[in-house]
Scaffold this motif. Sequence first.
Motif, PDB file in Angstrom:
ATOM      1  N   ALA A  25       0.822  -1.198   0.000  1.00  0.00           N
ATOM      2  CA  ALA A  25       0.000   0.000   0.000  1.00  0.00           C
ATOM      3  C   ALA A  25       0.863   1.257   0.000  1.00  0.00           C
ATOM      4  CB  ALA A  25      -0.908  -0.004   1.234  1.00  0.00           C
ATOM      5  N   PRO A  26       0.365   2.308  -0.666  1.00  0.00           N
ATOM      6  CA  PRO A  26       1.110   3.572  -0.630  1.00  0.00           C
ATOM      7  C   PRO A  26       1.099   4.129   0.787  1.00  0.00           C
ATOM      8  CG  PRO A  26      -1.021   3.839  -1.725  1.00  0.00           C
ATOM      9  CD  PRO A  26      -0.859   2.385  -1.429  1.00  0.00           C
ATOM     10  N   ALA A  27       1.999   5.036   1.040  1.00  0.00           N
ATOM     11  CA  ALA A  27       2.099   5.637   2.368  1.00  0.00           C
ATOM     12  C   ALA A  27       0.778   6.296   2.752  1.00  0.00           C
ATOM     13  CB  ALA A  27       3.223   6.657   2.385  1.00  0.00           C
ATOM     14  N   LEU A  28       0.431   6.149   3.990  1.00  0.00           N
ATOM     15  CA  LEU A  28      -0.797   6.746   4.502  1.00  0.00           C
ATOM     16  C   LEU A  28      -0.510   8.175   4.950  1.00  0.00           C
ATOM     17  CD1 LEU A  28      -1.958   3.736   6.704  1.00  0.00           C
ATOM     18  CD2 LEU A  28      -2.594   4.239   4.349  1.00  0.00           C
ATOM     19  N   ARG A  29      -1.476   9.032   4.784  1.00  0.00           N
ATOM     20  CA  ARG A  29      -1.326  10.400   5.282  1.00  0.00           C
ATOM     21  C   ARG A  29      -1.286  10.354   6.804  1.00  0.00           C
ATOM     22  NH1 ARG A  29      -6.076  12.967   1.566  1.00  0.00           N
ATOM     23  NH2 ARG A  29      -6.884  10.879   1.914  1.00  0.00           N
ATOM     24  N   PRO A  43      -8.181   4.217  -0.866  1.00  0.00           N
ATOM     25  CA  PRO A  43      -8.409   2.802  -0.562  1.00  0.00           C
ATOM     26  C   PRO A  43      -7.477   2.247   0.517  1.00  0.00           C
ATOM     27  CG  PRO A  43      -8.580   3.148  -2.911  1.00  0.00           C
ATOM     28  CD  PRO A  43      -8.098   4.455  -2.310  1.00  0.00           C
ATOM     29  N   ALA A  44      -6.206   2.602   0.484  1.00  0.00           N
ATOM     30  CA  ALA A  44      -5.264   2.106   1.495  1.00  0.00           C
ATOM     31  C   ALA A  44      -5.611   2.637   2.883  1.00  0.00           C
ATOM     32  CB  ALA A  44      -3.839   2.490   1.131  1.00  0.00           C
ATOM     33  N   GLU A  45      -6.108   3.864   2.953  1.00  0.00           N
ATOM     34  CA  GLU A  45      -6.505   4.424   4.248  1.00  0.00           C
ATOM     35  C   GLU A  45      -7.748   3.714   4.772  1.00  0.00           C
ATOM     36  OE1 GLU A  45      -4.731   8.925   3.578  1.00  0.00           O
ATOM     37  OE2 GLU A  45      -6.776   8.476   2.914  1.00  0.00           O
ATOM     38  N   TRP A  46      -8.716   3.487   3.894  1.00  0.00           N
ATOM     39  CA  TRP A  46      -9.925   2.763   4.288  1.00  0.00           C
ATOM     40  C   TRP A  46      -9.558   1.388   4.840  1.00  0.00           C
ATOM     41  CZ3 TRP A  46     -14.962   3.809   4.987  1.00  0.00           C
ATOM     42  CH2 TRP A  46     -15.853   2.733   5.066  1.00  0.00           C
TER      43      TRP A  46
END
Length: 174
Positions: A25-29, A43-46
């Motif tokens: 997954a890409p880096a999360l904020r 999507p990765a944050e969800w």
Amino acid sequence: MSRPRKPGGPTRALGHPNAARRAAAPALRPRFWETVPLAQMRPAEWEALCDGCGKCCLNKLEDADTGQVELTRVACRLLDDATCRCAHYETRKQFVPECVVLTPGNIGDIAYWMPRTCAYRLLHEGAPLPEWHPLRTGDPQSVHAAGVSVRGWTVPEFEVAEDEFEDYIIEEPT
């Protein structure tokens, strides 16, 4: 109490990430869950909102008269009791057609029967994530250490007749 009904089977939050998906997954904020509305999450944050407790995979009973929802110890046949994850997450609908996929579009209709500690439900209701949540601790095991997961105490649904689910009602670990 009137005869409870099973409300569409277990709910699987769209956030049941496995290690491979998280790693890719890409880096999360930073602290996105405090600033980004559910409908605007990447999507990765969800996916990252899922704490890995496994409670969404417990069968629930809803009283048809009062709407009260009770959790049972009876777990979906796909729940891995040791990891508290779906054993076939990507293809679960093939095995459990009634599995409800949680999305930003349906959280409002489903939140009332999600576990009380579920991040999706909490954020939908405007509440903060608990201190033990893996996003806050940085440790995916923190949910188990806090004693709020289903690890080690579920009963597979194929071992219990549906009309006996009432015998397995539990208080939610919080």
